[in-house]
Write a protein that holds these residues in place. Sequence first.
Motif, PDB file in Angstrom:
ATOM      1  N   UNK A  62       0.829  -1.212   0.000  1.00  0.00           N
ATOM      2  CA  UNK A  62       0.000   0.000   0.000  1.00  0.00           C
ATOM      3  C   UNK A  62       0.857   1.253   0.000  1.00  0.00           C
ATOM      4  N   UNK A  63       1.914   1.243   0.818  1.00  0.00           N
ATOM      5  CA  UNK A  63       2.819   2.393   0.868  1.00  0.00           C
ATOM      6  C   UNK A  63       3.499   2.614  -0.474  1.00  0.00           C
ATOM      7  N   UNK A  64       3.944   1.534  -1.100  1.00  0.00           N
ATOM      8  CA  UNK A  64       4.582   1.659  -2.411  1.00  0.00           C
ATOM      9  C   UNK A  64       3.610   2.228  -3.443  1.00  0.00           C
ATOM     10  N   UNK A  65       2.354   1.797  -3.401  1.00  0.00           N
ATOM     11  CA  UNK A  65       1.356   2.332  -4.318  1.00  0.00           C
ATOM     12  C   UNK A  65       1.114   3.820  -4.104  1.00  0.00           C
ATOM     13  N   UNK A  66       1.085   4.246  -2.837  1.00  0.00           N
ATOM     14  CA  UNK A  66       0.889   5.666  -2.544  1.00  0.00           C
ATOM     15  C   UNK A  66       2.074   6.504  -3.006  1.00  0.00           C
ATOM     16  N   UNK A  67       3.288   5.952  -2.862  1.00  0.00           N
ATOM     17  CA  UNK A  67       4.472   6.678  -3.324  1.00  0.00           C
ATOM     18  C   UNK A  67       4.450   6.820  -4.840  1.00  0.00           C
ATOM     19  N   UNK A  68       4.059   5.763  -5.547  1.00  0.00           N
ATOM     20  CA  UNK A  68       3.963   5.841  -7.008  1.00  0.00           C
ATOM     21  C   UNK A  68       2.916   6.876  -7.415  1.00  0.00           C
ATOM     22  N   UNK A  69       1.769   6.879  -6.737  1.00  0.00           N
ATOM     23  CA  UNK A  69       0.735   7.871  -7.029  1.00  0.00           C
ATOM     24  C   UNK A  69       1.238   9.279  -6.756  1.00  0.00           C
ATOM     25  N   UNK A  70       1.955   9.444  -5.642  1.00  0.00           N
ATOM     26  CA  UNK A  70       2.549  10.731  -5.284  1.00  0.00           C
ATOM     27  C   UNK A  70       3.524  11.194  -6.372  1.00  0.00           C
ATOM     28  N   UNK A 114       4.731  23.005  -3.656  1.00  0.00           N
ATOM     29  CA  UNK A 114       3.481  22.554  -3.059  1.00  0.00           C
ATOM     30  C   UNK A 114       3.493  21.058  -2.776  1.00  0.00           C
ATOM     31  N   UNK A 115       4.070  20.287  -3.703  1.00  0.00           N
ATOM     32  CA  UNK A 115       4.150  18.837  -3.531  1.00  0.00           C
ATOM     33  C   UNK A 115       5.510  18.371  -4.029  1.00  0.00           C
ATOM     34  N   UNK A 116       6.508  18.349  -3.151  1.00  0.00           N
ATOM     35  CA  UNK A 116       7.832  17.907  -3.576  1.00  0.00           C
ATOM     36  C   UNK A 116       7.821  16.436  -3.952  1.00  0.00           C
ATOM     37  N   UNK A 117       8.627  16.035  -4.926  1.00  0.00           N
ATOM     38  CA  UNK A 117       8.659  14.625  -5.332  1.00  0.00           C
ATOM     39  C   UNK A 117       9.258  13.753  -4.236  1.00  0.00           C
ATOM     40  N   UNK A 118       8.964  12.450  -4.267  1.00  0.00           N
ATOM     41  CA  UNK A 118       9.471  11.553  -3.217  1.00  0.00           C
ATOM     42  C   UNK A 118      10.989  11.573  -3.075  1.00  0.00           C
ATOM     43  N   UNK A 119      11.735  11.695  -4.203  1.00  0.00           N
ATOM     44  CA  UNK A 119      13.185  11.685  -4.088  1.00  0.00           C
ATOM     45  C   UNK A 119      13.697  12.933  -3.371  1.00  0.00           C
TER      46      UNK A 119
END
Length: 259
Positions: A18-26, A39-44
Amino acid sequence: MTRVTAARAGMFLRPLATLAGLVVLWWGLGRWGGIPPYMLPPPDAVARALWTGRAQLLPAALTTGEETLLGLALGIGAGSALAVAMALWAPLRRWVMPMVLFSQAVPVFALAPLLVLWFGFGMASKVVMAVLVIFFPVTSALGDGLRQTEAGWMDLARTMGATRLRVLLHVRLPAAMPSFASGVRMATAIAPIGAVVGEWVGASSGLGFLMQTANTRFQTDLMFAALAVLAAMTVLLWWGVDRLLARALYWQPRHEDID
Protein backbone atom coordinates in the motif's frame (compact mmCIF):
# COMPACT_ATOMS: atom_id res chain seq x y z
CA MET A 1 4.39 -22.29 4.90
CA THR A 2 1.60 -22.62 7.46
CA ARG A 3 -1.51 -20.47 7.38
CA VAL A 4 -0.40 -18.59 10.51
CA THR A 5 3.03 -17.83 9.01
CA ALA A 6 1.46 -16.69 5.75
CA ALA A 7 -0.98 -14.47 7.64
CA ARG A 8 1.83 -12.87 9.63
CA ALA A 9 3.87 -12.30 6.48
CA GLY A 10 0.82 -10.68 4.92
CA MET A 11 0.56 -8.32 7.89
CA PHE A 12 3.88 -6.78 6.80
CA LEU A 13 3.64 -7.16 3.03
CA ARG A 14 0.20 -5.60 2.62
CA PRO A 15 1.11 -2.28 4.31
CA LEU A 16 4.37 -2.14 2.34
CA ALA A 17 2.50 -2.71 -0.92
CA THR A 18 0.00 0.00 0.00
CA LEU A 19 2.82 2.39 0.87
CA ALA A 20 4.58 1.66 -2.41
CA GLY A 21 1.36 2.33 -4.32
CA LEU A 22 0.89 5.67 -2.54
CA VAL A 23 4.47 6.68 -3.32
CA VAL A 24 3.96 5.84 -7.01
CA LEU A 25 0.73 7.87 -7.03
CA TRP A 26 2.55 10.73 -5.28
CA TRP A 27 5.35 10.63 -7.84
CA GLY A 28 2.86 10.54 -10.71
CA LEU A 29 0.95 13.54 -9.38
CA GLY A 30 4.14 15.52 -9.09
CA ARG A 31 5.39 14.56 -12.54
CA TRP A 32 2.21 14.72 -14.63
CA GLY A 33 -0.29 16.48 -12.41
CA GLY A 34 1.12 19.95 -12.93
CA ILE A 35 1.64 20.50 -9.19
CA PRO A 36 4.68 22.69 -8.51
CA PRO A 37 7.45 21.22 -6.29
CA TYR A 38 7.02 23.89 -3.61
CA MET A 39 3.48 22.55 -3.06
CA LEU A 40 4.15 18.84 -3.53
CA PRO A 41 7.83 17.91 -3.58
CA PRO A 42 8.66 14.63 -5.33
CA PRO A 43 9.47 11.55 -3.22
CA ASP A 44 13.18 11.68 -4.09
CA ALA A 45 13.41 15.29 -2.82
CA VAL A 46 11.79 14.26 0.46
CA ALA A 47 14.19 11.32 0.73
CA ARG A 48 17.14 13.68 0.27
CA ALA A 49 15.67 16.00 2.91
CA LEU A 50 15.42 13.07 5.30
CA TRP A 51 19.15 12.47 4.90
CA THR A 52 20.46 16.03 4.70
CA GLY A 53 18.17 17.21 7.50
CA ARG A 54 18.87 14.32 9.86
CA ALA A 55 20.71 16.63 12.27
CA GLN A 56 17.44 18.54 12.71
CA LEU A 57 15.00 15.65 12.39
CA LEU A 58 16.54 13.34 14.99
CA PRO A 59 16.47 15.70 18.00
CA ALA A 60 13.04 16.95 16.94
CA ALA A 61 11.74 13.37 16.77
CA LEU A 62 13.18 12.60 20.20
CA THR A 63 11.47 15.64 21.69
CA THR A 64 8.09 14.81 20.16
CA GLY A 65 8.49 11.16 21.08
CA GLU A 66 9.19 12.01 24.72
CA GLU A 67 6.18 14.32 24.88
CA THR A 68 3.99 11.66 23.29
CA LEU A 69 5.11 8.87 25.63
CA LEU A 70 4.70 11.00 28.74
CA GLY A 71 1.27 12.16 27.62
CA LEU A 72 0.27 8.60 26.77
CA ALA A 73 1.35 7.25 30.15
CA LEU A 74 -0.31 10.04 32.12
CA GLY A 75 -3.45 9.99 30.00
CA ILE A 76 -3.90 6.23 30.31
CA GLY A 77 -3.31 6.40 34.05
CA ALA A 78 -5.68 9.32 34.65
CA GLY A 79 -8.37 7.95 32.32
CA SER A 80 -8.21 4.51 33.93
CA ALA A 81 -8.39 5.95 37.45
CA LEU A 82 -11.44 8.04 36.58
CA ALA A 83 -13.21 5.11 34.90
CA VAL A 84 -12.63 2.89 37.94
CA ALA A 85 -13.77 5.65 40.31
CA MET A 86 -16.99 6.11 38.32
CA ALA A 87 -17.56 2.35 38.40
CA LEU A 88 -17.18 2.28 42.19
CA TRP A 89 -19.37 5.32 42.81
CA ALA A 90 -22.16 5.81 40.25
CA PRO A 91 -23.03 9.45 41.21
CA LEU A 92 -19.50 10.48 40.23
CA ARG A 93 -20.25 9.56 36.63
CA ARG A 94 -23.28 11.86 36.52
CA TRP A 95 -21.20 14.76 37.82
CA VAL A 96 -17.91 14.23 36.00
CA MET A 97 -18.82 12.71 32.63
CA PRO A 98 -20.39 15.92 31.26
CA MET A 99 -17.12 17.75 31.98
CA VAL A 100 -15.14 15.00 30.23
CA LEU A 101 -17.42 15.32 27.20
CA PHE A 102 -17.02 19.11 27.28
CA SER A 103 -13.24 18.73 27.16
CA GLN A 104 -13.65 16.86 23.87
CA ALA A 105 -16.18 19.32 22.45
CA VAL A 106 -13.67 22.17 22.60
CA PRO A 107 -11.25 22.00 19.61
CA VAL A 108 -7.67 21.29 20.62
CA PHE A 109 -6.49 24.30 18.63
CA ALA A 110 -8.58 26.50 20.93
CA LEU A 111 -7.03 24.97 24.05
CA ALA A 112 -3.43 24.95 22.86
CA PRO A 113 -2.75 28.71 23.30
CA LEU A 114 -4.20 28.60 26.81
CA LEU A 115 -2.07 25.60 27.76
CA VAL A 116 1.06 27.31 26.44
CA LEU A 117 0.12 30.40 28.47
CA TRP A 118 -0.48 28.38 31.64
CA PHE A 119 2.32 25.81 31.35
CA GLY A 120 4.89 27.66 29.26
CA PHE A 121 6.70 26.90 26.02
CA GLY A 122 8.45 23.83 27.40
CA MET A 123 7.44 20.19 27.41
CA ALA A 124 4.71 20.50 30.07
CA SER A 125 2.13 22.19 27.81
CA LYS A 126 2.63 19.56 25.07
CA VAL A 127 2.28 16.69 27.54
CA VAL A 128 -0.92 18.18 28.94
CA MET A 129 -2.25 18.60 25.41
CA ALA A 130 -1.52 14.94 24.64
CA VAL A 131 -3.24 13.91 27.88
CA LEU A 132 -6.36 15.87 26.96
CA VAL A 133 -6.48 14.28 23.52
CA ILE A 134 -6.26 10.68 24.75
CA PHE A 135 -8.07 11.02 28.07
CA PHE A 136 -11.58 10.51 26.70
CA PRO A 137 -10.96 7.34 24.60
CA VAL A 138 -9.38 5.56 27.58
CA THR A 139 -12.02 6.69 30.08
CA SER A 140 -14.89 5.86 27.75
CA ALA A 141 -13.57 2.46 26.67
CA LEU A 142 -12.73 1.22 30.17
CA GLY A 143 -15.93 2.69 31.61
CA ASP A 144 -18.03 0.90 29.00
CA GLY A 145 -16.20 -2.34 29.67
CA LEU A 146 -16.79 -2.07 33.42
CA ARG A 147 -20.50 -1.37 32.96
CA GLN A 148 -21.01 -4.21 30.49
CA THR A 149 -19.68 -7.00 32.70
CA GLU A 150 -21.72 -10.20 32.46
CA ALA A 151 -24.40 -9.96 35.16
CA GLY A 152 -24.18 -13.69 35.91
CA TRP A 153 -20.50 -13.42 36.82
CA MET A 154 -21.19 -10.61 39.26
CA ASP A 155 -24.13 -12.44 40.83
CA LEU A 156 -21.98 -15.53 41.30
CA ALA A 157 -19.21 -13.49 42.94
CA ARG A 158 -21.66 -11.84 45.33
CA THR A 159 -23.23 -15.20 46.14
CA MET A 160 -19.79 -16.42 47.16
CA GLY A 161 -19.44 -13.46 49.52
CA ALA A 162 -17.14 -11.24 47.47
CA THR A 163 -17.02 -7.61 48.49
CA ARG A 164 -17.65 -4.79 46.04
CA LEU A 165 -13.93 -4.14 45.73
CA ARG A 166 -13.15 -7.80 45.11
CA VAL A 167 -15.86 -7.99 42.45
CA LEU A 168 -14.23 -5.01 40.77
CA LEU A 169 -10.70 -6.40 40.95
CA HIS A 170 -11.40 -10.04 40.13
CA VAL A 171 -14.47 -9.89 37.88
CA ARG A 172 -15.21 -6.50 36.37
CA LEU A 173 -11.67 -5.33 35.57
CA PRO A 174 -10.57 -8.60 33.88
CA ALA A 175 -13.81 -8.63 31.86
CA ALA A 176 -13.24 -5.00 30.81
CA MET A 177 -9.68 -5.52 29.60
CA PRO A 178 -10.56 -6.08 25.91
CA SER A 179 -12.50 -2.79 25.85
CA PHE A 180 -9.67 -1.07 27.70
CA ALA A 181 -7.17 -2.41 25.16
CA SER A 182 -9.24 -0.93 22.32
CA GLY A 183 -9.21 2.44 24.06
CA VAL A 184 -5.45 2.29 24.58
CA ARG A 185 -4.87 1.44 20.90
CA MET A 186 -6.98 4.41 19.86
CA ALA A 187 -5.20 6.67 22.34
CA THR A 188 -1.82 5.54 21.01
CA ALA A 189 -2.78 6.45 17.46
CA ILE A 190 -3.90 9.98 18.35
CA ALA A 191 -1.44 10.81 21.15
CA PRO A 192 1.10 12.49 18.80
CA ILE A 193 -1.63 14.88 17.64
CA GLY A 194 -1.71 16.63 20.99
CA ALA A 195 2.06 16.99 21.16
CA VAL A 196 2.36 18.33 17.60
CA VAL A 197 -0.54 20.78 17.99
CA GLY A 198 1.13 22.14 21.12
CA GLU A 199 4.40 22.51 19.22
CA TRP A 200 2.66 24.41 16.44
CA VAL A 201 1.30 26.95 18.89
CA GLY A 202 4.44 27.56 20.88
CA ALA A 203 7.68 25.60 21.12
CA SER A 204 11.37 25.76 20.42
CA SER A 205 11.85 22.13 19.38
CA GLY A 206 9.95 19.07 18.16
CA LEU A 207 8.63 17.86 14.83
CA GLY A 208 5.68 20.26 14.92
CA PHE A 209 8.00 23.21 15.47
CA LEU A 210 10.28 21.97 12.69
CA MET A 211 7.36 21.62 10.26
CA GLN A 212 6.16 25.13 11.07
CA THR A 213 9.64 26.59 10.63
CA ALA A 214 10.16 24.75 7.34
CA ASN A 215 6.79 25.97 6.09
CA THR A 216 7.63 29.63 6.76
CA ARG A 217 10.90 29.15 4.84
CA PHE A 218 9.17 27.34 1.94
CA GLN A 219 11.25 24.22 2.67
CA THR A 220 8.40 21.94 1.70
CA ASP A 221 10.65 18.93 1.27
CA LEU A 222 11.87 19.24 4.88
CA MET A 223 8.29 19.70 6.07
CA PHE A 224 7.26 16.50 4.29
CA ALA A 225 10.31 14.74 5.74
CA ALA A 226 9.27 15.74 9.27
CA LEU A 227 5.74 14.55 8.52
CA ALA A 228 7.10 11.21 7.30
CA VAL A 229 9.13 10.80 10.50
CA LEU A 230 6.06 11.61 12.60
CA ALA A 231 3.96 9.06 10.69
CA ALA A 232 6.65 6.38 11.07
CA MET A 233 6.92 7.10 14.81
CA THR A 234 3.15 6.83 15.24
CA VAL A 235 2.95 3.53 13.35
CA LEU A 236 5.85 2.02 15.30
CA LEU A 237 4.40 3.19 18.63
CA TRP A 238 0.99 1.75 17.78
CA TRP A 239 2.53 -1.53 16.65
CA GLY A 240 4.59 -1.82 19.86
CA VAL A 241 1.58 -1.10 22.08
CA ASP A 242 -0.55 -3.53 20.10
CA ARG A 243 2.05 -6.27 20.57
CA LEU A 244 2.24 -5.58 24.31
CA LEU A 245 -1.53 -5.70 24.65
CA ALA A 246 -1.70 -8.92 22.64
CA ARG A 247 0.77 -10.55 25.03
CA ALA A 248 -1.00 -9.18 28.11
CA LEU A 249 -4.40 -10.37 26.84
CA TYR A 250 -3.15 -13.70 25.53
CA TRP A 251 -6.51 -15.29 26.37
CA GLN A 252 -8.39 -12.97 24.02
CA PRO A 253 -8.77 -14.51 20.52
CA ARG A 254 -7.19 -12.60 17.62
CA HIS A 255 -8.88 -14.02 14.57
CA GLU A 256 -6.75 -12.12 12.09
CA ASP A 257 -3.78 -14.28 13.13
CA ILE A 258 -5.46 -17.54 12.11
CA ASP A 259 -7.86 -16.65 9.27
